[in-house]
Every structure is written in structure tokens, then in C-alpha cells.
Design an enzyme around this catalytic site. Structure first.
Site, PDB file in Angstrom:
ATOM      1  N   ARG A  42     -51.903  44.578 -52.897  1.00  0.00           N
ATOM      2  CA  ARG A  42     -51.067  45.783 -52.815  1.00  0.00           C
ATOM      3  C   ARG A  42     -49.944  45.774 -53.855  1.00  0.00           C
ATOM      4  O   ARG A  42     -49.336  46.804 -54.103  1.00  0.00           O
ATOM      5  CB  ARG A  42     -50.543  46.067 -51.409  1.00  0.00           C
ATOM      6  CG  ARG A  42     -49.857  44.932 -50.720  1.00  0.00           C
ATOM      7  CD  ARG A  42     -49.469  45.282 -49.299  1.00  0.00           C
ATOM      8  NE  ARG A  42     -48.234  46.060 -49.245  1.00  0.00           N
ATOM      9  CZ  ARG A  42     -48.159  47.342 -48.909  1.00  0.00           C
ATOM     10  NH1 ARG A  42     -49.219  48.013 -48.586  1.00  0.00           N
ATOM     11  NH2 ARG A  42     -47.000  47.955 -48.882  1.00  0.00           N
ATOM     12  N   GLU A  97     -62.368  20.118 -40.542  1.00  0.00           N
ATOM     13  CA  GLU A  97     -61.065  19.445 -40.601  1.00  0.00           C
ATOM     14  C   GLU A  97     -60.392  19.649 -41.960  1.00  0.00           C
ATOM     15  O   GLU A  97     -59.364  19.033 -42.249  1.00  0.00           O
ATOM     16  CB  GLU A  97     -61.213  17.952 -40.330  1.00  0.00           C
ATOM     17  CG  GLU A  97     -61.673  17.615 -38.918  1.00  0.00           C
ATOM     18  CD  GLU A  97     -60.716  18.130 -37.853  1.00  0.00           C
ATOM     19  OE1 GLU A  97     -59.491  18.105 -38.080  1.00  0.00           O
ATOM     20  OE2 GLU A  97     -61.207  18.566 -36.792  1.00  0.00           O
ATOM     21  N   ASP A 133     -40.545  48.207 -49.304  1.00  0.00           N
ATOM     22  CA  ASP A 133     -41.169  47.294 -48.345  1.00  0.00           C
ATOM     23  C   ASP A 133     -40.184  46.226 -47.881  1.00  0.00           C
ATOM     24  O   ASP A 133     -39.304  45.827 -48.631  1.00  0.00           O
ATOM     25  CB  ASP A 133     -42.348  46.552 -48.994  1.00  0.00           C
ATOM     26  CG  ASP A 133     -43.675  47.281 -48.816  1.00  0.00           C
ATOM     27  OD1 ASP A 133     -43.732  48.220 -48.004  1.00  0.00           O
ATOM     28  OD2 ASP A 133     -44.636  46.898 -49.502  1.00  0.00           O
ATOM     29  N   PRO A 175     -53.451  24.887 -43.915  1.00  0.00           N
ATOM     30  CA  PRO A 175     -52.293  25.163 -43.056  1.00  0.00           C
ATOM     31  C   PRO A 175     -51.020  24.443 -43.497  1.00  0.00           C
ATOM     32  O   PRO A 175     -49.912  24.883 -43.195  1.00  0.00           O
ATOM     33  CB  PRO A 175     -52.742  24.678 -41.668  1.00  0.00           C
ATOM     34  CG  PRO A 175     -54.000  23.925 -41.856  1.00  0.00           C
ATOM     35  CD  PRO A 175     -54.579  24.322 -43.173  1.00  0.00           C
TER      36      PRO A 175
HETATM   37  N1  SAH Z   1     -57.217  19.674 -39.004  1.00  0.00           N
HETATM   38  C1  SAH Z   1     -56.783  20.507 -40.082  1.00  0.00           C
HETATM   39  C2  SAH Z   1     -56.996  21.952 -39.731  1.00  0.00           C
HETATM   40  C3  SAH Z   1     -58.191  22.517 -40.356  1.00  0.00           C
HETATM   41  S1  SAH Z   1     -58.370  24.191 -39.957  1.00  0.00           S
HETATM   42  C4  SAH Z   1     -55.295  20.305 -40.316  1.00  0.00           C
HETATM   43  O1  SAH Z   1     -54.604  20.050 -39.368  1.00  0.00           O
HETATM   44  O2  SAH Z   1     -54.841  20.474 -41.460  1.00  0.00           O
HETATM   45  C5  SAH Z   1     -59.733  24.594 -40.962  1.00  0.00           C
HETATM   46  C6  SAH Z   1     -59.432  25.437 -42.174  1.00  0.00           C
HETATM   47  O3  SAH Z   1     -58.830  26.646 -41.763  1.00  0.00           O
HETATM   48  C7  SAH Z   1     -58.491  24.824 -43.182  1.00  0.00           C
HETATM   49  O4  SAH Z   1     -59.139  23.993 -44.087  1.00  0.00           O
HETATM   50  C8  SAH Z   1     -57.959  26.096 -43.870  1.00  0.00           C
HETATM   51  O5  SAH Z   1     -58.843  26.523 -44.879  1.00  0.00           O
HETATM   52  C9  SAH Z   1     -57.959  27.118 -42.763  1.00  0.00           C
HETATM   53  N2  SAH Z   1     -56.645  27.363 -42.155  1.00  0.00           N
HETATM   54  C10 SAH Z   1     -56.297  27.167 -40.869  1.00  0.00           C
HETATM   55  N3  SAH Z   1     -55.023  27.516 -40.629  1.00  0.00           N
HETATM   56  C11 SAH Z   1     -54.527  27.956 -41.808  1.00  0.00           C
HETATM   57  C12 SAH Z   1     -53.245  28.457 -42.212  1.00  0.00           C
HETATM   58  N4  SAH Z   1     -52.225  28.549 -41.357  1.00  0.00           N
HETATM   59  N5  SAH Z   1     -53.098  28.814 -43.504  1.00  0.00           N
HETATM   60  C13 SAH Z   1     -54.112  28.700 -44.382  1.00  0.00           C
HETATM   61  N6  SAH Z   1     -55.338  28.237 -44.059  1.00  0.00           N
HETATM   62  C14 SAH Z   1     -55.551  27.865 -42.788  1.00  0.00           C
END
Ligand code: SAH
Length: 231
Positions: free
Chosen positions: A152, A114, A167, A87
Site C-alpha cells: 500500500r 519449528e 494513516d 517470530p
Molecule cells: N518454534 C518456533 C516457531 C515456529 S512457527 C519458534 O519459537 O521460533 C513456524 C513458522 O511460522 C516460522 O518459521 C515463521 O515462518 C512463522 N511465524 C510464526 N509466528 C510468526 C511471527 N510472529 N512473525 C513472523 N513469522 C511467524
């Protein structure tokens, strides 16, 4: 282009990518997609992929060994870069999708819990990518978003390449407003110009509409960013 995904839920990918444009591209062999079970790269009886975080705190962390072994074994058949979905990674946008579409393949690792042990990134020289500033429970849906956006843009995936250049985000503007039959619906008429058959005027109208839309979106986003900075 070959997409290899490392996940504890390989079954999630089959149904999604059997459908639509991407599904047909896979059938025709324009792109390849394989989801690999991370647990196949464990060596213990419980096929454990996670462990407790050093330093304490809630939740579990993805162990480095299975992820690294999975990616190393895929590398012999996939020469593309390695991507970890996270994320806090670099934000996915149309430009990044276009860069990745020029690669021969991608190896994508889906996190859970996590997140992934931080050493994985340096061992694999991986790139972290985020699909937006919010947290989902796993990297599978983000990986699907990335694969769809990249696939795509691979030549031959979308039947009419013209639809890619029009697009949203392909250039400066967004897509323009689209209409189909009926020409009148609940008292609302399709703009006359679209029925005129005058292609030059239609083109000009679409450009105008698209740039108005873009301005509206940009204004909204600027306001959001300002709001975020205040807090
Ligand atoms: N506690 C962590 C969240 C882990 S979520 C933090 O705050 O960084 C668990 C997994 O979901 C992550 O390792 C990732 O692979 C995925 N994930 C969650 N949200 C995401 C996002 N917005 N973009 C990409 N991967 C995401």
C-alpha cells in the site's frame, strides 16, 4: 514492485490478494505477486521439505536446500532483498514497511514446523522479520501482513495518496476518529465541528484527537512493557 513468495501452501495467497486495493493494484500491473511451491524445488520422490532437528527435540525443521534453490532461481527475475518470516525477527513497523516499499521487489520465505535451518539466512544474506511477539503456525499469514503493509506504500497502489499521509504511524500521530452518516445514531451525535464546514477548525480538531489517541495508546504500551520487564 514484484513480490515472490516461497511457501508450501501457495494456494493461500490467491484468494486474499484478489480482493480490495491490493487486488486491483495487481490487476493493473502496479505490483506483481507470485506464490511459488517450495516442493517444486525438492529432488526426492516424496518432495520432502522438512527433516528432524539435529540435537533432538520436538518437531521438524525446514531443510536448507529447497529454500536456497527456490530463492536462487527467483533471484534472476527479482532483484529485491530476501526476507525470512520468523517470530523472533526484527519487528515489522510502518518505518520498515516504508523502507521495503522503496525496493524493486521482495522475495519472502514462509517458515513452517519449528522454523528454517539457520544456515539459510547466511547463505542468502536474508533479513528476518516478525509481525509481532506471538507464534503462528506458519509464515504465510505473516507474509501476507508484510506484503499488504509494504504494497500500500508503493506509489499508485492506493488511489488517493492523501490517505497514506493520514494513516496511523505515518508520522507522529495515529489516525483521527472517523464518522459517516447517520449524523445521529442511538443517541450519539457526530461532533459538531465536523458538520461545520470550517476546514481550519476541522483540521485542528483532528490533530488534537489524533494526539490524544496516540497518548492513550502510548500509555497502554508503556504499561505493557513495564509489566513484561517485571516477569
Ligand atoms: N518454534 C518456533 C516457531 C515456529 S512457527 C519458534 O519459537 O521460533 C513456524 C513458522 O511460522 C516460522 O518459521 C515463521 O515462518 C512463522 N511465524 C510464526 N509466528 C510468526 C511471527 N510472529 N512473525 C513472523 N513469522 C511467524
Amino acid at each position: 514492485m514484484q513480490f515472490d513468495v516461497v511457501t508450501i501452501f501457495p494456494g493461500m495467497f490467491g484468494t486474499v490478494f484478489r480482493q480490495g486495493v491490493i487486488g486491483r493494484a495487481i490487476e493493473r500491473g502496479v505490483i506483481g505477486l507470485a506464490a511459488h511451491d517450495l516442493r517444486d524445488y525438492t529432488h526426492d520422490r516424496h518432495r520432502q521439505v522438512d527433516d528432524m532437528p539435529f540435537g533432538g527435540g520436538p518437531g521438524m525443521v525446514m531443510k536448507p536446500e529447497p529454500v536456497i534453490e527456490a530463492v536462487e532461481s527467483l533471484r534472476s527475475s527479482n532483484p529485491g532483498p530476501v526476507v525470512l518470516m520468523e517470530p523472533w525477527g526484527e519487528p515489522l513497523g510502518q518505518d520498515l514497511a516504508a523502507d521495503l516499499a522503496a525496493q524493486p521487489g521482495l522475495i519472502i520465505v514462509c517458515g513452517r514446523y519449528e522454523g528454517i535451518d539457520d544456515r539459510v539466512r547466511s547463505v542468502l544474506g536474508a533479513r528476518e522479520i516478525s509481525i509481532g511477539d506471538y507464534v503462528l503456525s506458519g509464515g504465510e499469514i505473516p507474509a501476507m501482513v508484510l506484503i499488504d503493509a509494504v504494497a500500500r506504500l508503493v506509489p499508485g497502489v492506493v488511489g488517493d495518496p492523501g490517505s497514506l499521509t493520514q494513516d496511523s504511524f505515518a508520522g507522529e500521530r495515529t489516525g483521527w476518529p472517523q464518522f459517516t452518516r447517520p449524523a445521529e445514531y442511538r443517541g450519539m451525535n457526530v461532533p459538531d465541528v465536523l458538520l461545520s464546514g470550517d476546514h481550519a477548525r476541522i483540521e485542528q480538531w483532528r490533530r488534537q484527537q489524533a494526539s490524544h489517541r496516540r497518548e492513550r495508546v502510548d500509555t497502554k504500551r508503556d504499561a505493557q512493557i513495564k509489566e513484561l520487564k517485571k516477569t
